[in-house]
Design a protein around this motif. Sequence first.
Motif, PDB file in Angstrom:
ATOM      1  N   ARG A  30       0.833  -1.214   0.000  1.00  0.00           N
ATOM      2  CA  ARG A  30       0.000   0.000   0.000  1.00  0.00           C
ATOM      3  C   ARG A  30       0.861   1.254   0.000  1.00  0.00           C
ATOM      4  NH1 ARG A  30      -3.429  -0.311   4.860  1.00  0.00           N
ATOM      5  NH2 ARG A  30      -4.504  -1.978   3.745  1.00  0.00           N
ATOM      6  N   GLY A  31       2.024   1.179   0.598  1.00  0.00           N
ATOM      7  CA  GLY A  31       2.910   2.331   0.652  1.00  0.00           C
ATOM      8  C   GLY A  31       3.767   2.496  -0.583  1.00  0.00           C
ATOM      9  N   ALA A  32       3.692   1.555  -1.517  1.00  0.00           N
ATOM     10  CA  ALA A  32       4.496   1.637  -2.738  1.00  0.00           C
ATOM     11  C   ALA A  32       3.823   2.547  -3.751  1.00  0.00           C
ATOM     12  CB  ALA A  32       4.670   0.244  -3.338  1.00  0.00           C
ATOM     13  N   PRO A  33       4.595   3.200  -4.604  1.00  0.00           N
ATOM     14  CA  PRO A  33       4.009   4.017  -5.668  1.00  0.00           C
ATOM     15  C   PRO A  33       3.375   3.124  -6.732  1.00  0.00           C
ATOM     16  CG  PRO A  33       6.373   3.876  -5.953  1.00  0.00           C
ATOM     17  CD  PRO A  33       6.068   3.204  -4.648  1.00  0.00           C
ATOM     18  N   THR A  34       2.663   3.760  -7.643  1.00  0.00           N
ATOM     19  CA  THR A  34       2.109   3.061  -8.801  1.00  0.00           C
ATOM     20  C   THR A  34       2.688   3.684 -10.064  1.00  0.00           C
ATOM     21  OG1 THR A  34       0.038   2.670  -7.592  1.00  0.00           O
ATOM     22  CG2 THR A  34      -0.006   2.357  -9.987  1.00  0.00           C
ATOM     23  N   PRO A  35       3.535   2.982 -10.821  1.00  0.00           N
ATOM     24  CA  PRO A  35       3.968   1.603 -10.585  1.00  0.00           C
ATOM     25  C   PRO A  35       5.025   1.507  -9.493  1.00  0.00           C
ATOM     26  CG  PRO A  35       5.082   2.490 -12.502  1.00  0.00           C
ATOM     27  CD  PRO A  35       4.114   3.550 -12.064  1.00  0.00           C
ATOM     28  N   GLY A  36       5.070   0.364  -8.854  1.00  0.00           N
ATOM     29  CA  GLY A  36       6.039   0.154  -7.785  1.00  0.00           C
ATOM     30  C   GLY A  36       6.374  -1.316  -7.638  1.00  0.00           C
ATOM     31  N   LEU A  37       7.403  -1.589  -6.853  1.00  0.00           N
ATOM     32  CA  LEU A  37       7.906  -2.949  -6.680  1.00  0.00           C
ATOM     33  C   LEU A  37       8.296  -3.158  -5.227  1.00  0.00           C
ATOM     34  CD1 LEU A  37       9.056  -5.675  -7.655  1.00  0.00           C
ATOM     35  CD2 LEU A  37      11.096  -4.447  -8.431  1.00  0.00           C
ATOM     36  N   VAL A  38       7.782  -4.234  -4.625  1.00  0.00           N
ATOM     37  CA  VAL A  38       8.031  -4.521  -3.216  1.00  0.00           C
ATOM     38  C   VAL A  38       8.415  -5.991  -3.070  1.00  0.00           C
ATOM     39  CG1 VAL A  38       7.027  -4.609  -0.903  1.00  0.00           C
ATOM     40  CG2 VAL A  38       6.363  -2.783  -2.466  1.00  0.00           C
ATOM     41  N   ALA A  39       9.517  -6.264  -2.385  1.00  0.00           N
ATOM     42  CA  ALA A  39       9.870  -7.639  -2.034  1.00  0.00           C
ATOM     43  C   ALA A  39       9.143  -8.013  -0.750  1.00  0.00           C
ATOM     44  CB  ALA A  39      11.381  -7.771  -1.849  1.00  0.00           C
ATOM     45  N   ALA A  40       8.644  -9.228  -0.676  1.00  0.00           N
ATOM     46  CA  ALA A  40       7.848  -9.610   0.485  1.00  0.00           C
ATOM     47  C   ALA A  40       7.799 -11.117   0.646  1.00  0.00           C
ATOM     48  CB  ALA A  40       6.424  -9.075   0.345  1.00  0.00           C
ATOM     49  N   CYS A  41       7.420 -11.538   1.843  1.00  0.00           N
ATOM     50  CA  CYS A  41       7.175 -12.949   2.123  1.00  0.00           C
ATOM     51  C   CYS A  41       5.715 -13.148   2.515  1.00  0.00           C
ATOM     52  CB  CYS A  41       8.074 -13.437   3.259  1.00  0.00           C
ATOM     53  SG  CYS A  41       9.824 -13.494   2.843  1.00  0.00           S
ATOM     54  N   PHE A  42       5.246 -14.339   2.283  1.00  0.00           N
ATOM     55  CA  PHE A  42       3.946 -14.788   2.763  1.00  0.00           C
ATOM     56  C   PHE A  42       4.231 -15.849   3.812  1.00  0.00           C
ATOM     57  CE2 PHE A  42       3.304 -12.995  -1.359  1.00  0.00           C
ATOM     58  CZ  PHE A  42       2.055 -12.405  -1.321  1.00  0.00           C
ATOM     59  N   LEU A  43       3.785 -15.603   5.049  1.00  0.00           N
ATOM     60  CA  LEU A  43       4.154 -16.423   6.190  1.00  0.00           C
ATOM     61  C   LEU A  43       3.001 -17.311   6.642  1.00  0.00           C
ATOM     62  CD1 LEU A  43       5.809 -13.587   8.352  1.00  0.00           C
ATOM     63  CD2 LEU A  43       6.885 -14.956   6.534  1.00  0.00           C
ATOM     64  N   ASN A  44       3.340 -18.345   7.426  1.00  0.00           N
ATOM     65  CA  ASN A  44       2.291 -19.085   8.120  1.00  0.00           C
ATOM     66  C   ASN A  44       2.060 -18.448   9.490  1.00  0.00           C
ATOM     67  OD1 ASN A  44       4.341 -20.050   9.853  1.00  0.00           O
ATOM     68  ND2 ASN A  44       4.554 -21.966   8.726  1.00  0.00           N
ATOM     69  N   VAL A  45       1.170 -19.012  10.265  1.00  0.00           N
ATOM     70  CA  VAL A  45       0.815 -18.392  11.548  1.00  0.00           C
ATOM     71  C   VAL A  45       1.972 -18.433  12.544  1.00  0.00           C
ATOM     72  CG1 VAL A  45      -1.649 -18.806  11.280  1.00  0.00           C
ATOM     73  CG2 VAL A  45      -0.213 -20.561  12.354  1.00  0.00           C
ATOM     74  N   ARG A  46       2.985 -19.264  12.294  1.00  0.00           N
ATOM     75  CA  ARG A  46       4.170 -19.325  13.166  1.00  0.00           C
ATOM     76  C   ARG A  46       5.262 -18.375  12.704  1.00  0.00           C
ATOM     77  NH1 ARG A  46       2.358 -24.349  12.266  1.00  0.00           N
ATOM     78  NH2 ARG A  46       3.915 -24.764  10.647  1.00  0.00           N
ATOM     79  N   GLY A  47       4.975 -17.574  11.674  1.00  0.00           N
ATOM     80  CA  GLY A  47       5.945 -16.609  11.183  1.00  0.00           C
ATOM     81  C   GLY A  47       6.968 -17.193  10.231  1.00  0.00           C
ATOM     82  N   GLN A  48       6.797 -18.425   9.816  1.00  0.00           N
ATOM     83  CA  GLN A  48       7.742 -19.084   8.919  1.00  0.00           C
ATOM     84  C   GLN A  48       7.370 -18.798   7.465  1.00  0.00           C
ATOM     85  OE1 GLN A  48       6.780 -22.881  10.531  1.00  0.00           O
ATOM     86  NE2 GLN A  48       8.668 -23.023  11.732  1.00  0.00           N
ATOM     87  N   ILE A  49       8.380 -18.709   6.616  1.00  0.00           N
ATOM     88  CA  ILE A  49       8.166 -18.354   5.217  1.00  0.00           C
ATOM     89  C   ILE A  49       7.507 -19.493   4.461  1.00  0.00           C
ATOM     90  CG2 ILE A  49       9.285 -17.697   3.054  1.00  0.00           C
ATOM     91  CD1 ILE A  49      11.600 -16.579   4.773  1.00  0.00           C
ATOM     92  N   GLU A  50       6.389 -19.184   3.806  1.00  0.00           N
ATOM     93  CA  GLU A  50       5.784 -20.115   2.858  1.00  0.00           C
ATOM     94  C   GLU A  50       6.188 -19.769   1.425  1.00  0.00           C
ATOM     95  OE1 GLU A  50       1.547 -20.315   3.410  1.00  0.00           O
ATOM     96  OE2 GLU A  50       1.744 -21.657   5.141  1.00  0.00           O
ATOM     97  N   HIS A  51       6.221 -18.460   1.116  1.00  0.00           N
ATOM     98  CA  HIS A  51       6.564 -18.030  -0.231  1.00  0.00           C
ATOM     99  C   HIS A  51       7.313 -16.698  -0.149  1.00  0.00           C
ATOM    100  CE1 HIS A  51       3.784 -20.986  -1.930  1.00  0.00           C
ATOM    101  NE2 HIS A  51       2.922 -20.575  -1.028  1.00  0.00           N
ATOM    102  N   PHE A  52       8.254 -16.512  -1.066  1.00  0.00           N
ATOM    103  CA  PHE A  52       8.864 -15.209  -1.295  1.00  0.00           C
ATOM    104  C   PHE A  52       8.399 -14.721  -2.663  1.00  0.00           C
ATOM    105  CE2 PHE A  52      12.063 -12.659  -3.448  1.00  0.00           C
ATOM    106  CZ  PHE A  52      12.270 -11.637  -2.524  1.00  0.00           C
ATOM    107  N   ALA A  53       8.074 -13.439  -2.756  1.00  0.00           N
ATOM    108  CA  ALA A  53       7.607 -12.886  -4.031  1.00  0.00           C
ATOM    109  C   ALA A  53       8.078 -11.455  -4.174  1.00  0.00           C
ATOM    110  CB  ALA A  53       6.082 -12.945  -4.119  1.00  0.00           C
ATOM    111  N   ARG A  54       8.144 -11.027  -5.412  1.00  0.00           N
ATOM    112  CA  ARG A  54       8.277  -9.607  -5.714  1.00  0.00           C
ATOM    113  C   ARG A  54       6.935  -9.139  -6.253  1.00  0.00           C
ATOM    114  NH1 ARG A  54      13.521 -11.636  -6.695  1.00  0.00           N
ATOM    115  NH2 ARG A  54      15.096 -10.463  -5.516  1.00  0.00           N
ATOM    116  N   ALA A  55       6.339  -8.180  -5.562  1.00  0.00           N
ATOM    117  CA  ALA A  55       4.997  -7.713  -5.903  1.00  0.00           C
ATOM    118  C   ALA A  55       5.096  -6.409  -6.678  1.00  0.00           C
ATOM    119  CB  ALA A  55       4.165  -7.517  -4.638  1.00  0.00           C
TER     120      ALA A  55
END
Length: 290
Positions: A30-55
């Motif tokens: 939400r804080g990224a400009p349009t167009p923008g690029l953000v590196a991020a992870c999608f975690l499980n409820v224990r905080g462990q990485i399920e996926h890494f993506a560039r959004a």
Amino acid sequence: MWTRIPSSSLRVTGPDRVDFVQGQMTGDLRGAPTPGLVAACFLNVRGQIEHFARAYRRADDVYLHLDEGQAPALAARLRRYIIFDQVEVADLSETLATVHVWDASALSGWQPDGPEAQTFDLGGGTVLAGRVNRTGTPGVDLHYLARHADAVLAELGGERPLADLDAARIAAGIPDVARDGFTGTLLQEIGLDLGGPLPAISYRKGCYVGQEIMARLEARGNARYHLAALVGEGLPERAEVTAGGKVAGQAGLNAGGASLARLRKELADGAAVEVGGVSARVRLLAPARA
């Protein structure tokens, strides 16, 4: 020169797309400009990485670029969380292809002083490009329609194999979550925290799955592992690391005579360890530059 990136991808559309993806990932879309690029992870409820993506935040969609084979599982996860949100998730893995252009200045249409994400014409079609550091020097990830591959690649010069890129990124201390086998770890343990070589989190963005664990780690600063390198010949890949007969971490992909590894912090620079029974030495990574 360019390198093919084994990829998969999702496109999220609909009026609630930004808020919906924002509530799932560690980065601040939400804080990224349009167009923008953000590196991020999608975690499980224990905080462990399920996926890494560039959004990629664009005017009409959110494009999620993932490692090869990751899109179906992330798509299924996202769809489970759709309740009243007006969003649609489409898998574009068979439609799009990605290469990394090592030298951005050699890419026709790319604006070096422009935004992190850009769209322009190349090879008779429209491409999406993002400024991404995969080798220690920022280059450009180029996403294009697979059916336009011949025309796009003809504009780029010579190809370099993926092994060359892996060797360069490992030498630069840049992890690849999927290829290094670091899924299931905490992002603070593998260089994805603020100040790491691949920051992929905002601690001020609001709630998301696993956010409580991330906030606790930020407050206490007590992650027991960090990202380091292992140097040695013929090191097994994605193998257990031991020191003094005790488990000390896990190694990632091996290229150029080295691996990145999730290691316990008490191991000193030059410490002797074993990777799947093969001798190696620890090399601590220099702090990332601001």
